[in-house]
Design an enzyme around this catalytic site. Sequence first.
Site: not given
Length: 255
Positions: A9-10, A95, A167, A173, A212
Amino acid sequence: MRHPLVMGNWKLNGSRHMVNELVANLRTELAGVSGCAVAIAPPEMYLDLAKRAAEGSHIHLGAQNVDVNLSGAFTGETSAEMLKDIGAQYIIIGHSERRTYHKESDELIAKKFAVLKEQGLTPVLCIGETEAENEAGKTEEVCARQIDAVLKTQGAAVFEGVVIAYEPVWAIGTGKSATPAQAQAVHKFIRDHIAKADAKIAEQVIIQYGGSVNAGNAAELFTQPDIDGALVGGASLKADAFAVIVKAAEAAKKA
């Protein structure tokens, strides 16, 4: 047996030069990989460029979001039909960044899920708890609620061929990551929860871990029986780091 999937996922990163360079490097790094499916989700405006750069490789195209509408006066939105037309297959929905910054509800995400299924696209349904919910012991309650928004309105059969990405919001992050044992426990709960409605469907659902994931912790995560791959953020922007994660999934699931 489930075939692992590692997806990059950019997020809001990229340029024409970066897309061409990163995809070219991914093609080189992943040339010998066959035991793990690979997908990338660049920003929408670079989907066509990424598609052309990846042509002839085993890299699948994905996207980071979709609208519930197929056409009309919905400024700034992108429909499932458009994503299908451009060649995207794996579409991220739910997300935590969309839930938090855009106030997307479980109900809206369930509608996006339905639209994607109707178009023959693969939803990558993100679920997970916040740090406060985790500390309050509500991880399973939150994950069940987010799954039930789809399960109780559309039935278990719609989960055939679907990807779920667990997630934990506190790990996205932040550099923090759930331990392999912690992640496995939640993944098993997710599979068992779907199995209450349909055991056969639950067994084939791909459940990725996100939060992460990096070259250092991927191998140990993938040794867990219910972790079927990863949804990768920052590490997906570096071809070598992303390739290590893909190869770790391939090796673990071959064993």
